[in-house]
Design a protein around this motif. Structure first.
Motif, PDB file in Angstrom:
ATOM      1  N   UNK A 155      -4.972   4.744  -9.586  1.00  0.00           N
ATOM      2  CA  UNK A 155      -5.902   4.042  -8.710  1.00  0.00           C
ATOM      3  C   UNK A 155      -5.306   2.723  -8.261  1.00  0.00           C
ATOM      4  N   UNK A 156      -5.594   2.336  -7.019  1.00  0.00           N
ATOM      5  CA  UNK A 156      -5.070   1.071  -6.505  1.00  0.00           C
ATOM      6  C   UNK A 156      -6.056   0.458  -5.520  1.00  0.00           C
ATOM      7  N   UNK A 157      -6.113  -0.866  -5.566  1.00  0.00           N
ATOM      8  CA  UNK A 157      -6.906  -1.643  -4.618  1.00  0.00           C
ATOM      9  C   UNK A 157      -5.922  -2.550  -3.888  1.00  0.00           C
ATOM     10  N   UNK A 158      -5.518  -2.199  -2.659  1.00  0.00           N
ATOM     11  CA  UNK A 158      -4.425  -2.917  -1.991  1.00  0.00           C
ATOM     12  C   UNK A 158      -4.717  -4.377  -1.686  1.00  0.00           C
TER      13      UNK A 158
ATOM     14  N   UNK B   3      -6.677  -5.362  10.566  1.00  0.00           N
ATOM     15  CA  UNK B   3      -5.915  -4.408   9.735  1.00  0.00           C
ATOM     16  C   UNK B   3      -6.279  -4.574   8.270  1.00  0.00           C
ATOM     17  N   UNK B   4      -6.271  -5.815   7.793  1.00  0.00           N
ATOM     18  CA  UNK B   4      -6.593  -6.069   6.392  1.00  0.00           C
ATOM     19  C   UNK B   4      -8.062  -5.785   6.116  1.00  0.00           C
ATOM     20  N   UNK B   5      -8.928  -6.109   7.058  1.00  0.00           N
ATOM     21  CA  UNK B   5     -10.358  -5.848   6.894  1.00  0.00           C
ATOM     22  C   UNK B   5     -10.625  -4.361   6.681  1.00  0.00           C
TER      23      UNK B   5
ATOM     24  N   UNK C 102       0.837  -1.210   0.000  1.00  0.00           N
ATOM     25  CA  UNK C 102       0.000   0.000   0.000  1.00  0.00           C
ATOM     26  C   UNK C 102       0.868   1.254   0.000  1.00  0.00           C
ATOM     27  N   UNK C 103       1.842   1.288   0.882  1.00  0.00           N
ATOM     28  CA  UNK C 103       2.711   2.464   0.990  1.00  0.00           C
ATOM     29  C   UNK C 103       3.574   2.660  -0.265  1.00  0.00           C
ATOM     30  N   UNK C 104       4.075   1.569  -0.829  1.00  0.00           N
ATOM     31  CA  UNK C 104       4.909   1.689  -2.024  1.00  0.00           C
ATOM     32  C   UNK C 104       4.119   2.281  -3.192  1.00  0.00           C
ATOM     33  N   UNK C 105       2.874   1.889  -3.327  1.00  0.00           N
ATOM     34  CA  UNK C 105       2.086   2.416  -4.441  1.00  0.00           C
ATOM     35  C   UNK C 105       1.892   3.920  -4.317  1.00  0.00           C
ATOM     36  N   UNK C 106       1.608   4.377  -3.113  1.00  0.00           N
ATOM     37  CA  UNK C 106       1.307   5.810  -2.984  1.00  0.00           C
ATOM     38  C   UNK C 106       2.545   6.672  -2.772  1.00  0.00           C
TER      39      UNK C 106
ATOM     40  N   UNK D   5     -11.350  -1.496  -0.738  1.00  0.00           N
ATOM     41  CA  UNK D   5     -11.404  -0.030  -0.778  1.00  0.00           C
ATOM     42  C   UNK D   5     -10.411   0.489  -1.811  1.00  0.00           C
ATOM     43  N   UNK D   6     -10.930   0.907  -2.948  1.00  0.00           N
ATOM     44  CA  UNK D   6     -10.085   1.438  -4.010  1.00  0.00           C
ATOM     45  C   UNK D   6      -9.834   2.925  -3.780  1.00  0.00           C
ATOM     46  N   UNK D   7      -8.565   3.303  -3.814  1.00  0.00           N
ATOM     47  CA  UNK D   7      -8.196   4.711  -3.642  1.00  0.00           C
ATOM     48  C   UNK D   7      -7.761   5.258  -4.995  1.00  0.00           C
TER      49      UNK D   7
END
Length: 434
Positions: free
Chosen positions: A357-360, A393-395, A226-230, A400-402
Motif C-alpha cells: 500500500x502507498x499514499x503518494x 495534478x497533485x490534487x 508514485x511510479x517507482x513504488x508501483x 488517495x491510498x492505493x
C-alpha cells in the motif's frame, strides 16, 4: 579551533553515479564515515530482495547515505547559506543526521523488520546513543550532540526545519533514493529535475518550502515517486522473494523454539529468537551473514526450511494471482488452505497473501495516525499555499491510498503433484493459474 569546526587539510571526494561527486571537508563527517557502524552499511543492500527482479539493484545503504548527506550539504552550503531564516549553527547537525539516518537498518531491511518486529529508526537512535564508535565521534562535538542527532532522526528535534530536510514529503532521503534506485534498476521512472528543486527550496521558520515557480518540478518529483513504488518497490516478483525470505526466518525461529537440531545452528540469531537482542548482537548481522545461513540451510533435514532456502538462493520463486479481499475470495482462500493440507503442503509457508500500500502525497490531517506535513509553496506575495491547492495534478492523487493484494504459491509443487490428481485439479481450478 573546536572539533566541530575542524576541516580536512584536503577535501575528500567520492565518485558517485548519481551526484557525480560527493564532497567531504568537515573532519566530523570524515570520521563518522570511517566508523565500523557506518562501514557496516556497505553490507546492507538498499533495495533488499529487489536484486532478484532487477539484477543491477546491488547498491548499498552506504551509497544512499552518502547521497543523502551530499544533497543536504548542497542545500545548506549553496542554497540556504546567508538567508536569515536559516540558522548556520544547525549546519553540522543537519549533515550528521543526513549521513546517519539509515544507520540502524538490518539485513534485507523490511523483511527482517516484519518478522522480528524491529524498528530501524529505534536501532539508529540506539547506535547514536550507545557504546559505539559513532557515539564517540559525535560526543567529541558536544556531550549533548548525539542526543540532538537522535532527536532529528526521531522527528522530535525542536527545529522542524532541520527535521524536514531529512524527513518530509520532499526531503533529501527521497530525492536520493528515487534517483539512485532508478539508476541501479535501469528504469526511467525515478528521474526528476532535482537541480531545479534545490534552486527553489527556501528555509522558513519551521519547515522548508518551495517557490511557486518550482511547482512543476515538484509535480514531476511526486509522480516519479508514485511510479517507482508501483513499478519497482512493489514489483510482484520482488514481493515473491520477500515472502519466501520472511517464511524462512519464521521457519528457522519456529524450529529453534521447538529445539530442532540444526546441522548449521543459527548462532547469530540466538538473541533474536529468544527476544533478548542486544545492540552488539544486532550490529553483527549483515546480509553476508544471512546469505551464509540461507546457503547452509539447504542441507537441513527439515523439508520446509530446506526447500524455502533452495528457492531463495536459486531464485525458484512463488507464482502469484491477483486477490481481491471480499467474502467470495476469503471463502476460496479458506477452501484452498484445506486443499493444501490434504495435499500435504503446509499453507502457512506455501499459500501467502501479501499486500502493498502507498499514499503518494497527502495534505495535513491533524490527529490522524502517521499524519504528514504537506509541501508548501511560497507564493509571490510571501504567503504559503499547500501544494494540492495550487496543483491540479497533485490534487488528483492527494489522500488517495492505493493497495494491491497478491496470493503467492509454489506452482511447481502443484504442477508436479501427482499423488491425488483430483486435489490438484481443484486447487488449480480455484487459482485459475495455467
Amino acid at each position: 579551533m573546536s572539533y566541530s569546526e575542524e576541516k580536512l587539510d584536503e577535501e575528500k571526494v567520492f565518485k558517485d553515479p548519481v551526484h557525480r561527486y560527493i564532497h567531504v571537508k568537515d573532519r566530523v563527517i570524515w570520521d563518522l564515515i570511517g566508523t565500523k557502524e557506518f562501514q557496516r552499511l556497505r553490507r546492507i543492500r538498499q533495495l533488499g530482495t529487489t536484486f532478484l527482479t532487477f539484477h543491477g539493484a546491488e547498491h548499498s545503504r552506504f551509497n544512499h547515505s552518502l547521497g543523502v548527506y551530499e544533497i543536504v550539504r548542497r542545500i545548506v552550503d549553496n542554497v540556504f547559506i546567508g538567508r536569515p531564516e536559516w540558522k548556520e549553527n544547525e549546519r553540522l547537525l543537519s549533515l550528521c543526521a543526513a549521513l546517519l539516518h539509515d544507520l540502524g537498518h538490518g539485513p534485507f531491511s523490511h523483511s527482517f523488520e516484519k518478522v522480528f518486529h524491529f524498528d530501524h529508526e529505534a536501532f539508529t537512535q540506539a547506535i547514536l546513543l550507545g557504546d559505539t564508535e559513532v557515539h564517540q565521534v559525535l560526543k567529541r562535538v558536544d556531550p549533548v550532540f548525539p542526543q540532538k542527532v537522535a532527536e532529528v532522526i526521531a522527528k522530535t528535534y525542536k527545529d522542524k526545519q532541520v527535521v524536514s530536510l531529512i524527513s518530509s514529503q520532499i526531503d533529501a532521503d527521497r530525492m536520493d533514493y528515487l534517483q539512485r534506485d532508478a539508476y541501479y534498476t535501469g528504469v526511467s521512472y525515478g528521474h526528476f529535475d532535482m537541480e531545479r528543486i534545490l534552486r527553489v527550496m527556501r528555509p522558513r521558520e519551521d519547515q522548508v518550502v518551495i517557490k511557486r515557480s518550482g511547482m512543476h518540478a515538484v509535480e514531476d518529483y511526486i509522480m516519479s515517486r508514485y511510479q517507482m513504488y508501483w513499478q519497482v518497490y512493489f514489483h510482484p516478483v520482488t514481493r515473491s522473494a520477500e515472502v519466501i525470505l520472511t517464511k524462512i526466518l519464521h521457519r528457522a525461529k519456529q524450529l529453534y523454539q521447538d529445539h530442532y537440531k540444526f546441522q548449521y545452528p543459527p548462532t547469530h540469531f540466538h538473541s533474536i529468537f529468544v527476544e533478548d537482542v542486544t545492540l552488539e548482537d544486532y550490529l553483527k548481522l549483515d546480509e553476508s551473514v544471512i546469505l551464509f545461513y540461507l546457503q547452509s540451510w539447504q542441507q537441513e533435514e527439515d523439508p520446509i526450511l530446506k526447500d524455502l532456502c533452495n528457492r531463495f538462493v536459486n531464485r525458484r520463486l512463488f507464482k502469484y494471482i491477483e486477490y481481491i479481499p471480499n467474502n467470495e475470495q476469503l471463502t476460496k482462500l479458506v477452501e484452498l488452505r484445506g486443499l493444501f493440507l490434504e495435499a500435504g503442503i503446509d499453507p502457512d509457508y506455501y499459500l501467502i497473501l501479501d499486500s502493498s500500500s502507498d499514499l503518494p502525497y497527502d495534505f495535513y490531517r491533524p490527529g490522524e495516525e502517521g499524519e504528514r506535513v504537506p509541501i508548501h509553496l511560497a507564493m509571490p506575495n510571501g504567503k504559503l499555499k499547500e501544494l494540492s491547492r495550487e496543483s491540479d495534478i497533485v490534487d488528483a492523487i492527494s489522500g488517495k491510498r492505493r493497495t494491491d493484494h497478491k496470493l503467492y504459491f509454489p506452482y511447481d509443487f502443484l504442477k508436479d503433484f501427482s499423488t491425488n490428481p483430483s486435489i490438484k485439479k481443484k486447487i488449480l481450478s480455484i487459482l485459475r493459474y495455467k
